[in-house]
Each structure stands twice: as structure tokens, then as C-alpha cells.
Write a protein that holds these residues in place. Structure first.
Motif, PDB file in Angstrom:
ATOM      1  N   PHE A   1      23.495  13.866 -55.726  1.00 55.93           N
ATOM      2  CA  PHE A   1      23.913  14.907 -54.785  1.00 55.93           C
ATOM      3  C   PHE A   1      22.715  15.752 -54.352  1.00 55.93           C
ATOM      4  O   PHE A   1      22.582  16.101 -53.172  1.00 55.93           O
ATOM      5  CB  PHE A   1      24.974  15.814 -55.411  1.00 55.93           C
ATOM      6  N   ARG A   2      21.834  16.074 -55.302  1.00 57.41           N
ATOM      7  CA  ARG A   2      20.670  16.897 -54.972  1.00 57.41           C
ATOM      8  C   ARG A   2      19.740  16.168 -54.006  1.00 57.41           C
ATOM      9  O   ARG A   2      19.168  16.781 -53.102  1.00 57.41           O
ATOM     10  CB  ARG A   2      19.915  17.284 -56.252  1.00 57.41           C
ATOM     11  N   GLU A   3      19.601  14.869 -54.177  1.00 55.86           N
ATOM     12  CA  GLU A   3      18.766  14.083 -53.274  1.00 55.86           C
ATOM     13  C   GLU A   3      19.399  13.969 -51.886  1.00 55.86           C
ATOM     14  O   GLU A   3      18.731  14.126 -50.867  1.00 55.86           O
ATOM     15  CB  GLU A   3      18.535  12.687 -53.860  1.00 55.86           C
TER      16      GLU A   3
ATOM     17  N   LEU B   1      23.988  14.596 -37.878  1.00 57.33           N
ATOM     18  CA  LEU B   1      24.096  13.144 -37.937  1.00 57.33           C
ATOM     19  C   LEU B   1      25.533  12.706 -37.714  1.00 57.33           C
ATOM     20  O   LEU B   1      26.473  13.379 -38.149  1.00 57.33           O
ATOM     21  CB  LEU B   1      23.629  12.642 -39.306  1.00 57.33           C
ATOM     22  N   THR B   2      25.705  11.569 -37.056  1.00 55.69           N
ATOM     23  CA  THR B   2      27.037  10.980 -36.993  1.00 55.69           C
ATOM     24  C   THR B   2      27.347  10.415 -38.377  1.00 55.69           C
ATOM     25  O   THR B   2      26.436  10.229 -39.205  1.00 55.69           O
ATOM     26  CB  THR B   2      27.095   9.842 -35.957  1.00 55.69           C
ATOM     27  N   ASP B   3      28.601  10.096 -38.645  1.00 58.09           N
ATOM     28  CA  ASP B   3      28.957   9.552 -39.955  1.00 58.09           C
ATOM     29  C   ASP B   3      28.234   8.238 -40.225  1.00 58.09           C
ATOM     30  O   ASP B   3      27.814   7.961 -41.357  1.00 58.09           O
ATOM     31  CB  ASP B   3      30.475   9.350 -40.064  1.00 58.09           C
ATOM     32  N   GLU B   4      28.084   7.410 -39.194  1.00 58.78           N
ATOM     33  CA  GLU B   4      27.405   6.131 -39.382  1.00 58.78           C
ATOM     34  C   GLU B   4      25.931   6.344 -39.705  1.00 58.78           C
ATOM     35  O   GLU B   4      25.372   5.691 -40.602  1.00 58.78           O
ATOM     36  CB  GLU B   4      27.544   5.270 -38.113  1.00 58.78           C
ATOM     37  N   GLU B   5      25.290   7.270 -39.000  1.00 62.14           N
ATOM     38  CA  GLU B   5      23.888   7.594 -39.289  1.00 62.14           C
ATOM     39  C   GLU B   5      23.753   8.153 -40.699  1.00 62.14           C
ATOM     40  O   GLU B   5      22.815   7.824 -41.436  1.00 62.14           O
ATOM     41  CB  GLU B   5      23.362   8.611 -38.267  1.00 62.14           C
ATOM     42  N   ALA B   6      24.718   9.002 -41.069  1.00 65.91           N
ATOM     43  CA  ALA B   6      24.697   9.611 -42.400  1.00 65.91           C
ATOM     44  C   ALA B   6      24.827   8.555 -43.495  1.00 65.91           C
ATOM     45  O   ALA B   6      24.139   8.615 -44.524  1.00 65.91           O
ATOM     46  CB  ALA B   6      25.815  10.635 -42.518  1.00 65.91           C
ATOM     47  N   ARG B   7      25.725   7.589 -43.296  1.00 60.18           N
ATOM     48  CA  ARG B   7      25.909   6.522 -44.301  1.00 60.18           C
ATOM     49  C   ARG B   7      24.612   5.732 -44.497  1.00 60.18           C
ATOM     50  O   ARG B   7      24.236   5.388 -45.618  1.00 60.18           O
ATOM     51  CB  ARG B   7      27.033   5.578 -43.854  1.00 60.18           C
ATOM     52  N   LEU B   8      23.923   5.433 -43.386  1.00 62.38           N
ATOM     53  CA  LEU B   8      22.671   4.685 -43.478  1.00 62.38           C
ATOM     54  C   LEU B   8      21.622   5.481 -44.262  1.00 62.38           C
ATOM     55  O   LEU B   8      20.906   4.918 -45.116  1.00 62.38           O
ATOM     56  CB  LEU B   8      22.146   4.369 -42.075  1.00 62.38           C
ATOM     57  N   GLU B   9      21.543   6.785 -43.974  1.00 58.33           N
ATOM     58  CA  GLU B   9      20.579   7.642 -44.680  1.00 58.33           C
ATOM     59  C   GLU B   9      20.918   7.711 -46.170  1.00 58.33           C
ATOM     60  O   GLU B   9      20.039   7.634 -47.032  1.00 58.33           O
ATOM     61  CB  GLU B   9      20.596   9.055 -44.072  1.00 58.33           C
ATOM     62  N   ILE B  10      22.211   7.860 -46.481  1.00 58.23           N
ATOM     63  CA  ILE B  10      22.644   7.962 -47.874  1.00 58.23           C
ATOM     64  C   ILE B  10      22.353   6.660 -48.617  1.00 58.23           C
ATOM     65  O   ILE B  10      21.890   6.676 -49.766  1.00 58.23           O
ATOM     66  CB  ILE B  10      24.134   8.327 -47.955  1.00 58.23           C
ATOM     67  N   ARG B  11      22.617   5.530 -47.975  1.00 56.87           N
ATOM     68  CA  ARG B  11      22.362   4.227 -48.611  1.00 56.87           C
ATOM     69  C   ARG B  11      20.877   4.078 -48.984  1.00 56.87           C
ATOM     70  O   ARG B  11      20.542   3.546 -50.040  1.00 56.87           O
ATOM     71  CB  ARG B  11      22.777   3.089 -47.674  1.00 56.87           C
ATOM     72  N   GLU B  12      19.994   4.566 -48.101  1.00 62.03           N
ATOM     73  CA  GLU B  12      18.561   4.493 -48.390  1.00 62.03           C
ATOM     74  C   GLU B  12      18.201   5.287 -49.630  1.00 62.03           C
ATOM     75  O   GLU B  12      17.356   4.883 -50.432  1.00 62.03           O
ATOM     76  CB  GLU B  12      17.749   5.003 -47.193  1.00 62.03           C
ATOM     77  N   HIS B  13      18.847   6.451 -49.797  1.00 60.93           N
ATOM     78  CA  HIS B  13      18.586   7.289 -50.967  1.00 60.93           C
ATOM     79  C   HIS B  13      19.191   6.705 -52.242  1.00 60.93           C
ATOM     80  O   HIS B  13      18.694   6.967 -53.338  1.00 60.93           O
ATOM     81  CB  HIS B  13      19.121   8.714 -50.732  1.00 60.93           C
TER      82      HIS B  13
ATOM     83  N   PRO C   1      28.097   8.702 -64.326  1.00 60.60           N
ATOM     84  CA  PRO C   1      28.047   9.843 -65.255  1.00 60.60           C
ATOM     85  C   PRO C   1      27.664  11.117 -64.512  1.00 60.60           C
ATOM     86  O   PRO C   1      26.931  11.067 -63.512  1.00 60.60           O
ATOM     87  CB  PRO C   1      26.950   9.437 -66.252  1.00 60.60           C
ATOM     88  N   LYS C   2      28.156  12.236 -64.990  1.00 55.80           N
ATOM     89  CA  LYS C   2      27.993  13.512 -64.296  1.00 55.80           C
ATOM     90  C   LYS C   2      26.538  13.814 -63.950  1.00 55.80           C
ATOM     91  O   LYS C   2      26.226  14.198 -62.812  1.00 55.80           O
ATOM     92  CB  LYS C   2      28.573  14.647 -65.140  1.00 55.80           C
ATOM     93  N   GLN C   3      25.630  13.677 -64.915  1.00 54.63           N
ATOM     94  CA  GLN C   3      24.231  14.026 -64.667  1.00 54.63           C
ATOM     95  C   GLN C   3      23.630  13.158 -63.569  1.00 54.63           C
ATOM     96  O   GLN C   3      22.909  13.654 -62.690  1.00 54.63           O
ATOM     97  CB  GLN C   3      23.411  13.878 -65.949  1.00 54.63           C
TER      98      GLN C   3
ATOM     99  N   ALA D   1      33.551  18.874 -51.536  1.00 55.92           N
ATOM    100  CA  ALA D   1      32.385  19.552 -50.962  1.00 55.92           C
ATOM    101  C   ALA D   1      31.784  20.536 -51.955  1.00 55.92           C
ATOM    102  O   ALA D   1      30.569  20.769 -51.964  1.00 55.92           O
ATOM    103  CB  ALA D   1      32.776  20.278 -49.675  1.00 55.92           C
ATOM    104  N   SER D   2      32.609  21.130 -52.816  1.00 61.29           N
ATOM    105  CA  SER D   2      32.098  22.100 -53.789  1.00 61.29           C
ATOM    106  C   SER D   2      31.181  21.435 -54.805  1.00 61.29           C
ATOM    107  O   SER D   2      30.204  22.024 -55.259  1.00 61.29           O
ATOM    108  CB  SER D   2      33.256  22.791 -54.517  1.00 61.29           C
ATOM    109  N   LEU D   3      31.457  20.180 -55.167  1.00 61.90           N
ATOM    110  CA  LEU D   3      30.587  19.448 -56.099  1.00 61.90           C
ATOM    111  C   LEU D   3      29.200  19.245 -55.492  1.00 61.90           C
ATOM    112  O   LEU D   3      28.183  19.441 -56.148  1.00 61.90           O
ATOM    113  CB  LEU D   3      31.199  18.087 -56.448  1.00 61.90           C
ATOM    114  N   VAL D   4      29.176  18.848 -54.229  1.00 64.77           N
ATOM    115  CA  VAL D   4      27.898  18.643 -53.542  1.00 64.77           C
ATOM    116  C   VAL D   4      27.157  19.961 -53.416  1.00 64.77           C
ATOM    117  O   VAL D   4      25.949  20.056 -53.639  1.00 64.77           O
ATOM    118  CB  VAL D   4      28.122  18.018 -52.157  1.00 64.77           C
TER     119      VAL D   4
END
Length: 259
Positions: free
Chosen positions: A231-233, A198-210, A223-225, A253-256
Motif C-alpha cells: 500500500f505504501r508503494e 489516472l484512468t482505472d486501466e492506467e492505474a491497474r498497469l501502474e499497480i501491476r508494475e509495482h 500477511p498484514k505487514q 480506502a482507510s487501509l490504504v
């Protein structure tokens, strides 16, 4: 059905990948990686092979090599048979370790040669295993950076560095800049397992939906939890790398990767 013959490279240079059968791990501990590299170095000398870049992941290996005094397939077979013999003896197993024969692509121009070097070195970063290319101990990157690596004799970096400048200091600086630059490199990818990045713009749109009502900018302050659940989603989004997700969300990246 007979196998299709490999297409010969005019330069004799190839990007090679070995993957574990059924994507299984082929290196379970440090000693396994050391053994593979010792075998690789042994046949590098015997076959007068040139190795411009290498990287050992958990279930696959990347090599950028120039064919030596014998056919590349012969050299790779010697290396594979030797490591499988060691593996089966150590883990008291048998059968196929690697997924069929190695995969390869010819590398016939300078720009793609450099692209493959960068792709190989950035493999662990894009997989979310480290944050920086030189943090991964099991690749040729640290050797290019003048850092300790398995063996100085294993890789041939002078030719690659010489493509950046005849002055060693300038060449090193330019190489590091190129090697760490953001990119969408896709080399020797497998269609069955990979989707277009995905391009960054496509990725942002996908992330916003989630995220729903949550703004991207607020994720790192949650909060951490709750962050880890997000991140898992996000990691389920096809075509989105851990590194790309981390960059957009403003976290490491290690957190993700750990989510």
C-alpha cells in the motif's frame, strides 16, 4: 505586479477554496472547525450569502456560494480576517495562515453546479479519510441526507434538491445516488500540485508494475505487514487516489490511507 481581477459569474455562484499557507493545517481540533463555521454562518446572514455546499478538510476549505449583498471578495475577507484573528490569539502566533487570497471559479450552468456539490462532498472520501461521504462530519453532506450537522441554517439545500425533483422523497433519493456516484471530477485543481487523474486501466498497469510477480487479486490475502508495504508503494503512484487504489486492490480506502 498587480493582481488579476476575478472573472465575474453571470449567476453570482462561485466555487471557493482556501488553503493553508505552505499547505499547513488550519484546523487542529474540533473547536477550530466549529469556530470557522460560526464565523461563516455569521457573515452568511450579514451578507445575505447563499451556501450550497461546504467542506472543511485539514489544511483547506471548499465552499459553493452565491454572492449576496456585497462583493464576494469583501465577504470572504471578513470571514478570513475573523478566523485568522481567532487562530493567532488561540495559538499565540502571527503571520499568514492562508495561502494568499482565496481561489475561486465561476459556476454558470446547472450540470457544473451539481458536479461541484459532489466534488466538495467527496473530498474526504477521495483523500482516504472516510469510506462514505456521510461519515465526514465537517461538510454539508449530512445536512442533505437529513443527518445532524453543525447548523441547519448554514447551508441552503432546497435549491439543489429541487433540481432533481419537485417531490422531496424522489429528490433526496436521486441526490444521494448522484452524490455517491463514481467520477473523475476535478474542480478548481492546482496545476502545481495535481497531476491528471489516472484512468482505472492506467492505474491497474501502474499497480501491476509495482507488484512484480504478485497478482492484484492476491494482495488482500497477503500477511498484514506485506500488504501495508505494498500500500505504501502504491500510494507513491502519481495521479492515483487512495480510493481508486483501494477499489482496484479490493480493500477499504482507510487501509490504504493508513499505510
Amino acid at each position: 505586479m498587480s493582481r488579476i481581477a476575478r472573472v465575474k459569474s453571470r449567476t453570482g455562484i462561485y466555487h471557493v477554496m482556501w488553503r493553508g499557507a505552505n499547505r499547513q493545517e488550519i484546523f487542529h481540533e474540533e473547536q477550530d472547525r466549529i469556530k470557522f463555521l460560526s464565523i461563516l454562518e455569521k457573515y452568511k446572514v450579514k451578507a445575505d450569502l447563499r451556501i450550497y455546499a461546504w467542506c472543511l478538510m485539514g489544511n483547506h476549505v471548499h465552499l459553493l456560494v452565491k454572492e449576496g449583498s456585497e462583493a464576494l471578495s469583501t465577504t470572504m475577507k471578513r470571514i478570513g480576517v475573523s478566523f485568522v484573528s481567532y487562530y493567532n490569539w488561540k495559538y499565540q502566533t502571527n503571520g499568514h495562515l492562508f495561502q494568499d487570497r482565496f481561489r475561486s471559479e465561476k459556476v454558470e450552468d446547472i450540470q457544473y453546479l451539481l458536479t461541484v456539490v459532489r466534488y466538495i462532498h467527496q473530498n474526504p472520501v477521495k483523500a482516504g479519510m472516510v469510506n462514505r461521504v456521510d461519515e465526514w462530519h465537517w461538510s454539508s453532506c449530512r445536512g442533505y441526507y437529513g443527518r445532524p450537522t453543525y447548523s441547519k441554517e448554514l447551508h441552503d439545500c432546497d435549491y439543489i434538491l429541487g433540481l432533481f425533483s419537485g417531490n422531496q422523497t424522489i429528490a433526496n433519493a436521486r441526490f444521494i445516488e448522484f452524490n455517491e456516484s463514481d467520477n473523475n471530477d476535478e474542480c478548481l485543481e492546482e496545476p502545481a500540485f495535481y497531476k491528471r487523474r489516472l484512468t482505472d486501466e492506467e492505474a491497474r498497469l501502474e499497480i501491476r508494475e509495482h507488484l512484480g510477480a504478485i497478482e492484484i487479486v492476491h494482495v488482500k490475502s497477503l500477511p498484514k505487514q506485506q500488504r501495508m508495504e505494498i500500500f505504501r508503494e502504491v500510494k507513491k503512484i502519481r495521479g492515483l487516489s487512495h480510493r481508486q487504489a483501494a477499489r482496484i486492490l479490493g480493500v477499504s480506502a482507510s487501509l490504504v490511507s493508513k499505510a
